[in-house]
Structure formats: C-alpha cells, structure tokens
Scaffold this motif. Structure first.
Motif, mmCIF file in Angstrom:
data_model
loop_
_atom_site.group_PDB
_atom_site.id
_atom_site.type_symbol
_atom_site.label_atom_id
_atom_site.label_comp_id
_atom_site.label_asym_id
_atom_site.label_seq_id
_atom_site.Cartn_x
_atom_site.Cartn_y
_atom_site.Cartn_z
ATOM 1 N N TYR A 148 -1.881 -9.516 -7.885
ATOM 2 C CA TYR A 148 -2.889 -8.549 -8.289
ATOM 3 C C TYR A 148 -2.287 -7.151 -8.164
ATOM 4 C CZ TYR A 148 -5.972 -12.516 -7.412
ATOM 5 O OH TYR A 148 -6.556 -13.762 -7.423
ATOM 6 N N TYR A 193 4.183 0.890 2.096
ATOM 7 C CA TYR A 193 4.005 0.021 3.252
ATOM 8 C C TYR A 193 3.751 -1.406 2.785
ATOM 9 C CZ TYR A 193 2.916 4.354 5.845
ATOM 10 O OH TYR A 193 2.952 5.598 6.421
ATOM 11 N N TRP A 208 -4.114 1.302 -2.295
ATOM 12 C CA TRP A 208 -3.722 -0.098 -2.390
ATOM 13 C C TRP A 208 -2.972 -0.301 -3.708
ATOM 14 C CZ3 TRP A 208 -4.744 -3.889 -5.973
ATOM 15 C CH2 TRP A 208 -4.389 -5.193 -5.599
ATOM 16 N N GLN A 210 1.334 5.739 -0.008
ATOM 17 C CA GLN A 210 0.730 6.994 0.423
ATOM 18 C C GLN A 210 1.627 8.137 -0.015
ATOM 19 O OE1 GLN A 210 0.257 7.523 4.727
ATOM 20 N NE2 GLN A 210 -1.698 8.541 4.338
ATOM 21 N N VAL A 247 0.869 -1.174 0.000
ATOM 22 C CA VAL A 247 0.000 0.000 0.000
ATOM 23 C C VAL A 247 0.909 1.229 0.000
ATOM 24 C CG1 VAL A 247 -1.747 1.308 1.294
ATOM 25 C CG2 VAL A 247 -1.820 -1.202 1.266
ATOM 26 N N ASP A 280 -4.572 -0.556 -11.181
ATOM 27 C CA ASP A 280 -4.402 -0.154 -12.577
ATOM 28 C C ASP A 280 -3.249 0.840 -12.740
ATOM 29 O OD1 ASP A 280 -7.958 -0.136 -13.503
ATOM 30 O OD2 ASP A 280 -6.475 -1.758 -13.405
ATOM 31 N N TRP A 339 1.073 -3.795 9.751
ATOM 32 C CA TRP A 339 1.761 -2.983 8.756
ATOM 33 C C TRP A 339 3.185 -2.688 9.198
ATOM 34 C CZ3 TRP A 339 -1.150 0.337 4.970
ATOM 35 C CH2 TRP A 339 -2.491 -0.053 4.848
ATOM 36 N N GLY A 385 -3.925 10.404 0.727
ATOM 37 C CA GLY A 385 -4.545 9.228 1.302
ATOM 38 C C GLY A 385 -3.846 7.931 0.927
ATOM 39 N N LEU A 386 -4.401 6.829 1.413
ATOM 40 C CA LEU A 386 -3.839 5.511 1.167
ATOM 41 C C LEU A 386 -4.294 4.976 -0.191
ATOM 42 C CD1 LEU A 386 -4.568 3.976 4.685
ATOM 43 C CD2 LEU A 386 -2.386 4.854 3.852
ATOM 44 N N ASN A 434 -7.883 -10.693 2.344
ATOM 45 C CA ASN A 434 -8.699 -9.779 3.129
ATOM 46 C C ASN A 434 -8.007 -8.418 3.171
ATOM 47 O OD1 ASN A 434 -10.909 -11.328 3.646
ATOM 48 N ND2 ASN A 434 -10.352 -11.891 5.710
ATOM 49 N N TYR A 435 -7.848 -7.889 4.328
ATOM 50 C CA TYR A 435 -7.209 -6.586 4.528
ATOM 51 C C TYR A 435 -5.896 -6.797 5.272
ATOM 52 C CZ TYR A 435 -8.569 -7.177 9.335
ATOM 53 O OH TYR A 435 -8.685 -7.675 10.601
ATOM 54 N N GLY A 436 -5.097 -5.751 5.357
ATOM 55 C CA GLY A 436 -3.845 -5.842 6.080
ATOM 56 C C GLY A 436 -4.032 -5.578 7.564
#
Lengths: 121, 108
Positions: free
Chosen positions: A59, A95, A47, A39, A37, A62, A111, A44-45, A106-108
């Motif tokens: 994955y 990160y 992905w 920044q 991820v 774009d 970190w 902002g963040l 799922n999500y991280g």
C-alpha cells in the motif's frame, strides 16, 4: 529487543533513484507487516507505505504511488524502499517501523532511527 | 482518505500542569487511533494504541480516550521530559494510515 536500522539515505539529484534498506532483529520478521514513514525537516510525520508479512500486499500514499516500491526479503530480515523519479519534496528522514499486529495492519510500535534522503541539484 | 486534525498546533504549559490534546478524524475510525511522542532529533515513540491502551513501558500519566471521530490525549503532572511534539495516527481498515499535523508542547 526489537531493533530496526535504516540505511541508504544520501544526496540525490531530482529525477534520480535511491534504494533504502531496513535491517530488522529481535522479532519474528516474517510475522509482521512493516511501514515506511517520512518526515521532511521541521515538518510532521507522513505515512508512506506498508507491506504485509509475506510481501504479497503493498500500500502507498498517493504522494508516492507509481514512483516508490516497497519490498522485503524475509530470509534476510530486511525491508526495502525503491524510490524513483525523486522530487525535492521527497527530501525527508525516512523511518521504517514494525507493525504492532501479528499478521495484521495496525500502527508502528517500534521505529528505527531514520535515514536522511536529500533531493537536490 | 481519512484526514486527521489535531488541536492545538502548539501549547505552552508549566511543570506540574495537566494538558489535553485533541485529534479529530474526518470520518469514523472506531477506536483505531494511536498517539506518538517525538523529541527533537529522535524517532517517534508509541504511547497509546486502540485510542486508550497504554503501550508497554509508558507511564500511566499518559491516557487516551475517544471513539468514532473525536479523541484526546491527556498528560498529567507534566515533567521536563514530557515537553515534545505529539502526533495522532489513524489505522482504520486498509491503508493509507494518516497522521495528524502534530502538537508541539512547550515549557511556559
């Protein structure tokens, strides 16, 4: 305790290449997908990328597809991001994050502290 | 790709207040939503996952709700350490897993 430590961030010229690394410890690395991820300073963040637990699936956002390549070395508990054809808009803190789900996407949940990539001439 | 829209972008509140931040998905994502807190110069910290489940070690003053396209993060009894930027992220299906633009919570 889960620990993630990124490295490799430097100043690089537009069009250049860079390889980021993330050293993982405190969990069974080869059971978890991993994320990158980023920044941009003051923004902002975003992905960037995900690689599954065995490296067989990747994955990308774009904005980096075709320029960035994520990989991992499970024997060394390490995650990598190869960044080619860098642009000024790639300037950001990068990160790495451990996925929350064992052998899922799922999500991280943990970190690293981030590493700064600056693309500038 | 799924777009995530947070509101408000910034919010002023006082110590002791209760605040709510909203996150809307451009299409249904079930309950596949996480909330993060980020303080200046620090990495994001996970607070809530699956829309309403509290991450281990996170105080119960943080709560999440919603499903489908509309989600909320509520913080009760604000303390000085809660003033930070908050982000939602969807992780429905396969990536890309998009973030909201963030909500900056400031002291009034």
């Amino acid at each position: 305790e889960v620990q993630l430590v990124e490295s490799g961030g430097v100043v690089v010229q537009p069009g250049g290449s860079l390889r980021l690394s993330c050293a993982a410890s405190g969990f069974k690395f080869d059971d978890y997908s991993m994320h990158w991820v980023r920044q941009a300073p003051g923004k902002g963040l975003e992905w960037v990328s995900l690689i599954n637990w065995d490296g067989g699936r990747t994955y990308y956002a774009d904005s980096v597809k075709g320029r960035f390549t994520v990989s991992r070395d499970n024997s060394k508990n390490s995650l990598f991001l190869q960044m080619n054809s860098l642009r000024s808009e790639d300037t950001a803190f990068y990160y790495c994050a451990k996925d929350q789900s064992r052998r899922g996407y799922n999500y991280g949940d943990h970190w690293g502290q981030g590493t700064l990539v600056t693309v500038s001439s | 790709d799924i777009q995530m829209t947070q509101s408000p972008s910034s919010l002023s509140a006082s110590v002791g207040d209760r605040v709510t931040i909203t996150c809307r998905a451009s299409q249904g994502i079930g309950n596949h939503l996480a909330w993060f807190q980020q303080k200046p110069g620090k990495a994001p910290k996970s607070l809530i996952y699956d829309a309403s489940s509290l991450q281990s070690g996170v105080p119960s003053k943080f709560s999440g709700s919603g499903s489908g396209t509309d989600f909320t993060l509520t913080i009760s009894s604000l303390q000085p350490e809660d003033f930070a930027t908050y982000y939602c992220q969807q992780y429905n299906g396969y990536p890309p897993y998009t973030f909201g633009q963030g909500t900056k919570l400031e002291i009034k």
